[in-house]
Design a protein around this motif. Structure first.
Motif, PDB file in Angstrom:
ATOM      1  N   LYS A  85       0.355  -4.891  -8.305  1.00  0.00           N
ATOM      2  CA  LYS A  85      -0.003  -5.276  -6.947  1.00  0.00           C
ATOM      3  C   LYS A  85       0.117  -4.096  -5.982  1.00  0.00           C
ATOM      4  CE  LYS A  85      -0.830  -9.536  -8.050  1.00  0.00           C
ATOM      5  NZ  LYS A  85      -2.228 -10.017  -8.067  1.00  0.00           N
ATOM      6  N   ILE A  86       0.316  -2.895  -6.532  1.00  0.00           N
ATOM      7  CA  ILE A  86       0.355  -1.689  -5.702  1.00  0.00           C
ATOM      8  C   ILE A  86      -1.074  -1.196  -5.476  1.00  0.00           C
ATOM      9  CG2 ILE A  86       1.170   0.682  -5.483  1.00  0.00           C
ATOM     10  CD1 ILE A  86       3.401   0.000  -7.476  1.00  0.00           C
ATOM     11  N   GLU A  87      -1.412  -0.968  -4.220  1.00  0.00           N
ATOM     12  CA  GLU A  87      -2.679  -0.305  -3.892  1.00  0.00           C
ATOM     13  C   GLU A  87      -2.355   1.130  -3.491  1.00  0.00           C
ATOM     14  OE1 GLU A  87      -6.259  -0.291  -0.573  1.00  0.00           O
ATOM     15  OE2 GLU A  87      -5.068  -2.117  -0.828  1.00  0.00           O
ATOM     16  N   TYR A  88      -2.842   2.083  -4.271  1.00  0.00           N
ATOM     17  CA  TYR A  88      -2.592   3.492  -3.971  1.00  0.00           C
ATOM     18  C   TYR A  88      -3.682   4.013  -3.033  1.00  0.00           C
ATOM     19  CZ  TYR A  88       0.769   3.332  -7.786  1.00  0.00           C
ATOM     20  OH  TYR A  88       1.832   3.006  -8.593  1.00  0.00           O
ATOM     21  N   VAL A  89      -3.235   4.647  -1.964  1.00  0.00           N
ATOM     22  CA  VAL A  89      -4.146   5.194  -0.962  1.00  0.00           C
ATOM     23  C   VAL A  89      -4.006   6.713  -0.980  1.00  0.00           C
ATOM     24  CG1 VAL A  89      -4.751   5.263   1.483  1.00  0.00           C
ATOM     25  CG2 VAL A  89      -3.893   3.130   0.463  1.00  0.00           C
ATOM     26  N   GLU A  90      -5.118   7.412  -1.220  1.00  0.00           N
ATOM     27  CA  GLU A  90      -5.045   8.873  -1.231  1.00  0.00           C
ATOM     28  C   GLU A  90      -4.628   9.366   0.154  1.00  0.00           C
ATOM     29  OE1 GLU A  90      -7.485  12.786  -2.781  1.00  0.00           O
ATOM     30  OE2 GLU A  90      -8.625  10.969  -2.302  1.00  0.00           O
ATOM     31  N   THR A  91      -3.581  10.190   0.169  1.00  0.00           N
ATOM     32  CA  THR A  91      -2.987  10.620   1.436  1.00  0.00           C
ATOM     33  C   THR A  91      -2.728  12.124   1.415  1.00  0.00           C
ATOM     34  OG1 THR A  91      -1.895   8.445   1.494  1.00  0.00           O
ATOM     35  CG2 THR A  91      -1.167  10.062   3.099  1.00  0.00           C
ATOM     36  N   PRO A  92      -3.741  12.945   1.712  1.00  0.00           N
ATOM     37  CA  PRO A  92      -3.561  14.393   1.771  1.00  0.00           C
ATOM     38  C   PRO A  92      -2.565  14.789   2.866  1.00  0.00           C
ATOM     39  CG  PRO A  92      -5.891  13.804   1.714  1.00  0.00           C
ATOM     40  CD  PRO A  92      -5.127  12.542   1.959  1.00  0.00           C
ATOM     41  N   SER A  93      -2.090  16.013   2.798  1.00  0.00           N
ATOM     42  CA  SER A  93      -1.042  16.480   3.713  1.00  0.00           C
ATOM     43  C   SER A  93      -1.369  16.245   5.178  1.00  0.00           C
ATOM     44  CB  SER A  93      -0.777  17.971   3.486  1.00  0.00           C
ATOM     45  OG  SER A  93      -0.275  18.204   2.196  1.00  0.00           O
ATOM     46  N   LYS A  94      -2.604  16.549   5.581  1.00  0.00           N
ATOM     47  CA  LYS A  94      -2.927  16.531   7.010  1.00  0.00           C
ATOM     48  C   LYS A  94      -2.978  15.137   7.613  1.00  0.00           C
ATOM     49  CE  LYS A  94      -7.975  16.705   6.406  1.00  0.00           C
ATOM     50  NZ  LYS A  94      -9.197  17.477   6.730  1.00  0.00           N
ATOM     51  N   VAL A  95      -3.009  14.075   6.795  1.00  0.00           N
ATOM     52  CA  VAL A  95      -3.124  12.722   7.350  1.00  0.00           C
ATOM     53  C   VAL A  95      -1.912  11.838   7.040  1.00  0.00           C
ATOM     54  CG1 VAL A  95      -5.638  12.800   7.259  1.00  0.00           C
ATOM     55  CG2 VAL A  95      -4.374  11.804   5.345  1.00  0.00           C
ATOM     56  N   LYS A 142       0.854  -1.188   0.000  1.00  0.00           N
ATOM     57  CA  LYS A 142       0.000   0.000   0.000  1.00  0.00           C
ATOM     58  C   LYS A 142       0.892   1.241   0.000  1.00  0.00           C
ATOM     59  CE  LYS A 142      -4.025  -2.032   2.307  1.00  0.00           C
ATOM     60  NZ  LYS A 142      -4.960  -1.936   3.467  1.00  0.00           N
ATOM     61  N   VAL A 143       0.707   2.074  -1.014  1.00  0.00           N
ATOM     62  CA  VAL A 143       1.505   3.286  -1.171  1.00  0.00           C
ATOM     63  C   VAL A 143       0.607   4.505  -0.986  1.00  0.00           C
ATOM     64  CG1 VAL A 143       2.829   4.700  -2.802  1.00  0.00           C
ATOM     65  CG2 VAL A 143       3.187   2.222  -2.705  1.00  0.00           C
ATOM     66  N   GLY A 144       0.951   5.345  -0.023  1.00  0.00           N
ATOM     67  CA  GLY A 144       0.219   6.582   0.181  1.00  0.00           C
ATOM     68  C   GLY A 144       0.765   7.669  -0.725  1.00  0.00           C
ATOM     69  N   THR A 145      -0.105   8.335  -1.452  1.00  0.00           N
ATOM     70  CA  THR A 145       0.310   9.440  -2.313  1.00  0.00           C
ATOM     71  C   THR A 145      -0.866  10.396  -2.462  1.00  0.00           C
ATOM     72  OG1 THR A 145       1.477  10.000  -4.370  1.00  0.00           O
ATOM     73  CG2 THR A 145      -0.318   8.383  -4.527  1.00  0.00           C
ATOM     74  N   LYS A 146      -0.650  11.474  -3.203  1.00  0.00           N
ATOM     75  CA  LYS A 146      -1.724  12.443  -3.431  1.00  0.00           C
ATOM     76  C   LYS A 146      -2.365  12.188  -4.787  1.00  0.00           C
ATOM     77  CE  LYS A 146       0.209  16.010  -0.436  1.00  0.00           C
ATOM     78  NZ  LYS A 146       0.740  17.390  -0.341  1.00  0.00           N
ATOM     79  N   PHE A 147      -3.609  12.600  -4.894  1.00  0.00           N
ATOM     80  CA  PHE A 147      -4.346  12.400  -6.140  1.00  0.00           C
ATOM     81  C   PHE A 147      -4.594  13.717  -6.879  1.00  0.00           C
ATOM     82  CE2 PHE A 147      -6.723   8.190  -4.920  1.00  0.00           C
ATOM     83  CZ  PHE A 147      -5.492   7.571  -4.738  1.00  0.00           C
TER      84      PHE A 147
END
Length: 289
Positions: free
Chosen positions: A91-101, A51-56
């Motif tokens: 097999k990468i799951e992208y998780v939206e990760t805004p700055s505040k979280v 699981k990779v956290g990134t911005k959308f």
């Protein structure tokens, strides 16, 4: 004699098959990599997913494309790391990760790493750890194309201009030192897309964040926006991981060094944010603290 020759051929074939099964550096399956027992790298490799956290909403760095998945420099850097782990890209799951979280997502295990225009600083290091940096940006200001009244951060000191940024971001904290009245002048949203829309609609006079993000917005709408002045900070981007996971941080640092040396780092830039006219600059020195 004939039986010996048959046995020899069979042995060679078995050896060749064994080498093929062990794999090389293709990163296509759990058998192709070997990691220390119990390490994060081994766990991820065995699971064959991450699981990779990134911005959308960050043009050039992490923005959802037509594929429905985020695209950009951060995403490509994450893919390089994932390949070194021996995990297929699909097999990468992208998780939206805004700055505040971002820190929250790392600490609670919602993601395995975060690559999201993530400025390395001491306050964040109190909760998580950073690999990198892999790029150094600088804070700047986005204004309407016909606006000549804002020329830099000092333009907010008279208290008449509203500026937008994102909750929990470094730029939001930095701009507070320039505005006369934080309560009335600083407008905060959870994404930069909302700031851009507020600027275009006249609800705010400017947007502030890192130059490369703003250049992405300009590239998509040159008739509406421009930068006001020069960069006024330095923002080293790092990969966020759990604070105590020194081995994983070291692995990512080694991967970044390798990618810089073999050209994958530059190619990732040229294929993404580099298309917007931003300068890559010299490779940053990895901070192995």
């Amino acid at each position: 004699m004939r039986m010996k020759r048959v046995a020899a051929v069979a042995a060679v074939a078995a050896l060749a098959l064994g080498l093929t099964a062990c794999g090389g550096d293709e990163g296509t399956g759990s058998g192709s990599k070997s990691f220390a027992a119990g390490s994060t790298m081994e766990k991820l490799n065995k699971a064959q997913k991450i699981k990779v956290g990134t911005k959308f909403d960050q043009p050039g760095f992490g923005q959802k494309g037509l594929s429905g998945k985020p695209e950009g420099f951060d995403v490509e850097i994450a893919k390089i790391i994932v390949k070194e782990l021996g995990i297929p890209e699909d097999k990468i799951e992208y998780v939206e990760t805004p700055s505040k979280v971002r820190e929250d997502k790392i600490v609670d295990g919602s993601v395995d790493l975060v690559a999201a225009t993530y400025t390395i600083n001491d306050k964040r290091k109190e909760r998580i750890a950073f690999a990198g940096p892999y790029y150094e940006a600088g804070q700047n200001i986005l204004v309407k194309k016909d606006d000549a009244t804002i020329t830099g951060p000092d333009s907010f000191k008279d208290g008449t201009k509203k500026v937008c940024s994102v909750t929990g971001s470094t730029p939001a904290e930095t701009i507070k030192t320039y505005v006369k009245d934080v309560g009335s002048q600083l407008v905060l949203f959870d994404t930069y897309d909302k700031c851009r829309d507020a600027l275009k609609g006249g609800q705010v006079d400017a947007v502030t964040t890192d130059n490369v993000i703003l250049l992405g917005y300009i590239a998509k709408d040159e008739a509406s926006f421009k930068l006001a002045g020069s960069n006024f900070t330095k923002e080293p981007y790092g990969i966020g991981v759990k604070k105590e996971d020194t081995a994983f941080r070291t692995f990512i640092n080694d991967t970044l060094d390798k990618a810089i040396a073999d050209g994958r780092w530059k190619k990732a830039w040229d294929d993404t944010a580099g298309k917007f006219g931003a300068e890559l600059g010299a490779a940053p020195t990895i901070n192995r603290y």
